[in-house]
Design a protein around this motif. Structure first.
Motif, mmCIF file in Angstrom:
data_model
loop_
_atom_site.group_PDB
_atom_site.id
_atom_site.type_symbol
_atom_site.label_atom_id
_atom_site.label_comp_id
_atom_site.label_asym_id
_atom_site.label_seq_id
_atom_site.Cartn_x
_atom_site.Cartn_y
_atom_site.Cartn_z
ATOM 1 N N VAL A 400 18.657 42.300 74.835
ATOM 2 C CA VAL A 400 19.076 42.277 76.238
ATOM 3 C C VAL A 400 17.945 42.739 77.147
ATOM 4 N N VAL A 401 17.304 43.851 76.768
ATOM 5 C CA VAL A 401 16.223 44.389 77.594
ATOM 6 C C VAL A 401 15.076 43.394 77.705
ATOM 7 N N ILE A 402 14.738 42.751 76.608
ATOM 8 C CA ILE A 402 13.583 41.855 76.597
ATOM 9 C C ILE A 402 13.875 40.541 77.319
ATOM 10 N N ILE A 403 15.019 39.950 77.041
ATOM 11 C CA ILE A 403 15.308 38.623 77.586
ATOM 12 C C ILE A 403 15.498 38.647 79.103
ATOM 13 N N ALA A 404 15.840 39.808 79.658
ATOM 14 C CA ALA A 404 16.210 39.876 81.077
ATOM 15 C C ALA A 404 15.028 40.077 82.010
ATOM 16 N N CYS A 405 13.814 40.189 81.497
ATOM 17 C CA CYS A 405 12.674 40.421 82.378
ATOM 18 C C CYS A 405 12.616 39.355 83.470
ATOM 19 N N PRO A 406 12.644 39.756 84.752
ATOM 20 C CA PRO A 406 12.787 38.774 85.840
ATOM 21 C C PRO A 406 11.468 38.235 86.373
ATOM 22 N N CYS A 407 10.460 38.095 85.505
ATOM 23 C CA CYS A 407 9.173 37.621 86.010
ATOM 24 C C CYS A 407 9.263 36.189 86.525
ATOM 25 N N ALA A 408 10.027 35.336 85.846
ATOM 26 C CA ALA A 408 10.164 33.952 86.294
ATOM 27 C C ALA A 408 10.814 33.886 87.670
ATOM 28 N N LEU A 409 11.749 34.791 87.908
ATOM 29 C CA LEU A 409 12.437 34.818 89.197
ATOM 30 C C LEU A 409 11.468 35.120 90.327
ATOM 31 N N GLY A 701 19.425 30.533 86.157
ATOM 32 C CA GLY A 701 20.249 30.059 85.054
ATOM 33 C C GLY A 701 19.844 30.655 83.722
ATOM 34 N N TYR A 702 18.543 30.824 83.554
ATOM 35 C CA TYR A 702 18.034 31.385 82.297
ATOM 36 C C TYR A 702 18.569 32.784 82.073
ATOM 37 N N ASN A 703 18.425 33.654 83.085
ATOM 38 C CA ASN A 703 18.905 35.029 82.932
ATOM 39 C C ASN A 703 20.426 35.083 82.815
ATOM 40 N N THR A 704 21.102 34.283 83.609
ATOM 41 C CA THR A 704 22.560 34.298 83.591
ATOM 42 C C THR A 704 23.101 33.889 82.230
ATOM 43 N N ALA A 723 11.214 33.598 74.388
ATOM 44 C CA ALA A 723 11.917 32.850 75.430
ATOM 45 C C ALA A 723 11.592 33.393 76.812
ATOM 46 N N MET A 724 11.481 34.702 76.932
ATOM 47 C CA MET A 724 11.155 35.305 78.231
ATOM 48 C C MET A 724 9.768 34.868 78.697
ATOM 49 N N ALA A 725 8.786 34.916 77.787
ATOM 50 C CA ALA A 725 7.439 34.470 78.143
ATOM 51 C C ALA A 725 7.416 32.979 78.442
ATOM 52 N N LEU A 726 8.189 32.214 77.661
ATOM 53 C CA LEU A 726 8.246 30.771 77.881
ATOM 54 C C LEU A 726 8.858 30.445 79.244
ATOM 55 N N SER A 727 9.816 31.255 79.680
ATOM 56 C CA SER A 727 10.442 31.027 80.981
ATOM 57 C C SER A 727 9.421 31.120 82.104
ATOM 58 N N SER A 728 8.600 32.159 82.092
ATOM 59 C CA SER A 728 7.568 32.305 83.114
ATOM 60 C C SER A 728 6.547 31.169 83.018
ATOM 61 N N PHE A 729 6.200 30.824 81.797
ATOM 62 C CA PHE A 729 5.216 29.755 81.607
ATOM 63 C C PHE A 729 5.741 28.432 82.164
#
Length: 768
Positions: A400-409, A701-704, A723-729
């Motif tokens: 939960v802590v890792i996946i929620a990083c809001p860098c993409a946002l 949508g990703y975080n939700t 997945a979190m890094a991929l989201s920002s990428f």
């Protein structure tokens, strides 16, 4: 201190200053909101911070020193330095600083990746093939993981600790907490729990080390560093256009003083100074050629492939390069007032400005991290109550802590805007703000001025008729009055009359009507002809039927004669109008010229809606009328008489060859002398807004979607980090696609930039 975020409007404008700060250490939209709030707590200070550019634009009273602003940011846990205006042609230390930071980030990422690969392989092999295990294999895993979770991840830990000291959180807090939690849990498991894996099959692949999560901690660190590296590279790429523009200026200039030449820094150049430009040197400022002739290469600024021939009396623009001759130029605009400097400032303002959507994102992100930490604790509690035990509860919480990083946002909007404004600058489109992009996309009606917009603006006198028969005297008086005007008609009359022009007194411009002055003791008015031109009516009718512009000359309130001028339609105008129609926009010709000339141009361009004889107030009224019917109006013009309509329209677009008043009133400036850049502007705006919406949809949508999956224990922490890094990428990569927006324009507008892997295509065939 006051918490009011607005600058004190009661203070004199001269007491309010603007400074640019470079902010270091920001990682997400929550950081942006924190810096802005801290700065706005200072009395009378307003601040706008951009994550993509890592800049803060701060408006502050003169009584608040810059050092106070810097200290305020530093107390919030971030680095801050003032960005001082660089000398012309000097890109400053910013590019060097970016390169250094990029190299450091690349080094950390490389070390993390080199150690993570054998770590992951070893953990997987030991879990899937127990016979391969050797004594103390877990400690080999520890030896490989510690440099990654310690040294490579140190920037995350340092920022998290700094935030903790200030009672705040950020994306780095989540990354650091996830990495440290996984590491601490693994070391604790080695000390107090049997570290051998009892999992089999797919579970063993997802959880290679059983109670050990060291490969997760190392993997998350590696993935996040990789994401940061590619984000930094993207920002570096997007900023190249700005650095290229800044490099167009000159560092030094050769001043002509007291019959000699003096080579001085360009900052010492003042309005009214005369300076020498040798072949191959960049022109240091905007001005007028006094002596010399040369072909001036304007391609770096406007993309025009054909050099423009200039001679005495012709204007030249700073940043362009003459060849084949020496020029002596009289400086008219220097420093921040030059067209190049204003273009750079416009793009920088656009990259800093925030939309309403981005402000909402910043507000959401400011509370996002605490909410995520609360959800992580709730996850642990839920799994413990469900009987999973600590081993089963910690994994989902870490995920939960890792996946929620809001860098993409935080990157969704500013990265797209940064790339779009840079791409626009390449095409010769300078957008002054985010609102302009939104308005361009929404526009459904394009109102076009005639002279200088649809036509070349380079008018020539084709015929003269005087009531008394003395055409030479008529031209001389008209040229004297027009010597005080910058309109295209005035320039044509002056050129036709010759260099010897009489002096004019009491000159007054009559917007939409012409100009008035006293020549040789007689009042002369040059402007629109009256409805009744008496004995010259047949000549006037003949000229207007041919599409010529007719100007009347009155001397002491009596009609003295008329002058016919021709202004050819730009070759690009019919194609541009056709493209606008194909895009679903309605073109309208709105001009102060007489109906016959206006309809002649409209027929040539393929425009059905024509409004002629419109004064400046009439133009504003017509724009308002269109808006009243529900239309979103874009106004395109270049003259003083267009300024009010440009400001009144939903979107004002000024042709770059126009007057300073028009350029200031517009939201978008087109510097190319090719109207096909107008549909390219529309396409770029539509692509930008579509990209921003796609980025935000993905980020939200990703975080939700991902957080509930992680809370349910269906997402391995290692996969969460990837997945979190991929989201920002993905967000950054999607934004970088805007570098190819309106790619047909590179070839169609005479540029040399053709997208890799594509053959140059014809403008019409390549129409989107």
């Amino acid at each position: 201190m006051s918490t009011d975020s607005a600058v004190d409007r009661t203070a004199p404008e001269a007491d309010v200053r603007t400074v640019e700060l470079r902010i270091e250490g920001m990682t997400c939209a929550a950081c942006v909101g924190r810096v802005e709030r801290k700065l706005r707590k200072l009395d009378g200070v307003d601040a706008t911070v951009n994550l993509a550019t890592e800049r803060a634009t701060v408006r502050h009273p003169a009584g608040v020193p810059v050092t106070t602003l810097v200290e305020t940011v530093q107390k919030a846990g971030y680095g801050a330095t003032e960005i001082r205006p660089a000398g012309a042609g000097d890109t400053g230390d910013e590019a060097t600083s970016d390169d250094t930071a990029l190299r450091r980030l690349r080094t950390r990422m490389a070390v993390a990746l080199i150690l993570f690969i054998p770590l992951a392989d070893l953990s997987l092999a030991m879990s899937l093939v127990p016979s391969l295990r050797f004594p103390y294999w877990q400690w080999v895993v520890v030896a490989l993981a510690l440099p990654v979770v310690g040294w490579a991840a140190w920037p995350f830990h340092r920022t998290a600790v700094t935030n903790l000291r200030h009672g705040t959180t950020s994306m780095d807090t989540l990354v650091s907490l996830g990495v440290l939690s996984a590491s601490a849990w693994s070391l604790g498991g080695m000390a107090f729990v049997d570290g051998r894996s009892t999992l089999t099959g797919w579970d063993a692949v997802l959880h290679p080390s059983g109670p050990l999560y060291l490969e997760v901690a190392a993997g998350v660190t590696t993935f996040v560093l990789a994401g940061r590296y590619f984000e930094a590279r993207a920002r570096r790429t997007a900023g190249r256009v700005m650095r290229s523009l800044a490099a167009l200026g000159s560092d030094e200039v050769t001043l002509l003083r007291d019959g000699g030449e003096d080579r001085v820094p360009v900052g010492r150049l003042r309005v009214g100074d005369r300076f020498l430009v040798r072949p191959g040197e960049r022109i240091a400022a905007d001005g007028v050629v006094e002596t010399g002739r040369a072909a001036v290469d304007t391609s770096a600024m406007t993309g025009e492939s054909v050099p423009a021939e200039v001679g005495p009396g012709d204007p030249v623009t700073g940043g362009t390069i003459p060849s084949g001759g020496r020029l002596v130029v009289l400086a008219e605009q220097v420093g921040a007032d030059t067209r190049l400097a204003r273009m750079i400032a416009a793009v920088e303002r656009a990259q800093t400005e925030k939309s309403a959507t981005q402000r909402l994102v910043d507000r959401v992100s400011s509370v996002f991290v605490p909410v995520v930490l609360g959800l992580a604790l709730l996850t642990v509690a839920g799994w413990l109550l469900g009987g999973a035990g600590w081993v089963g509860a910690v994994g989902p919480a870490i995920a939960v802590v890792i996946i929620a990083c809001p860098c993409a946002l935080g990157l969704a909007t500013p990265t797209a805007l940064m790339v779009a404004t840079g791409r626009g600058a390449e095409l010769g489109i300078f957008v002054k703000g985010h609102r302009a992009l939104e308005a361009t996309r929404a526009a459904d009606t394009v109102v076009l001025d005639k002279t200088g917009t649809l036509t070349t603006g380079r008018m020539t006198v084709v015929d003269v008729a005087a009531t008394g028969g003395d055409t030479a005297a008529l031209l001389a008086r008209a040229a004297a009055v027009e010597s005080g005007s910058e309109h295209a008609i005035a320039a044509a009359i002056r050129a036709h009359a010759g260099p010897d022009v009489a002096a004019v007194e009491d000159f007054a411009a009559l917007p939409g009507l012409g100009a008035r002055g006293v020549v040789g003791g007689r009042t002369v008015v040059v402007g629109r002809p009256p409805d009744d031109t008496g004995p010259l009516a047949d000549r006037v009718a003949e000229w207007e039927a041919a599409g010529h512009t007719v100007v009347a000359v009155h001397v002491d309130d009596a009609l003295a004669g008329v002058i016919a001028l021709a202004d050819p339609v730009k070759e690009s105008a019919p194609v541009a109008v056709a493209e606008l129609v194909a895009m679903g926009l309605r073109p309208v010709l709105l001009t102060g010229d007489r109906p016959a000339a206006a309809h002649a141009v409209a027929r040539a361009c393929g425009i059905d809606d024509v409004v002629a004889g419109a004064l400046p107030d009439d133009k504003v009224a017509h724009v308002r009328a269109l808006q009243g019917t529900g239309r979103t109006v874009a106004m395109v013009g270049d003259g003083v008489n267009d300024a009010a309509a440009l400001a009144a329209a939903d979107l004002g677009i000024a042709v770059g060859s126009g007057t300073d008043v028009a350029l200031e009133a517009a939201d978008v400036v087109l510097v190319r002398d090719d109207l096909r850049v107008l549909p390219a502007t529309v396409e770029l705006a539509r692509a930008t807004m579509s990209t921003i919406r796609g980025n935000l949809w993905w980020a939200f949508g990703y975080n939700t979607a991902a957080i509930p999956v992680a809370m349910a224990g269906l997402l391995n922490p290692l996969l969460a980090g990837a997945a979190m890094a991929l989201s920002s990428f993905l967000v950054v990569t999607n934004s970088l696609r805007l570098r190819r927006a309106a790619s047909w324009a590179d070839e169609a507008l005479g540029g040399t930039r053709t997208p890799a892997g594509e053959e140059p295509t014809d403008y019409v065939e390549a129409r989107p």
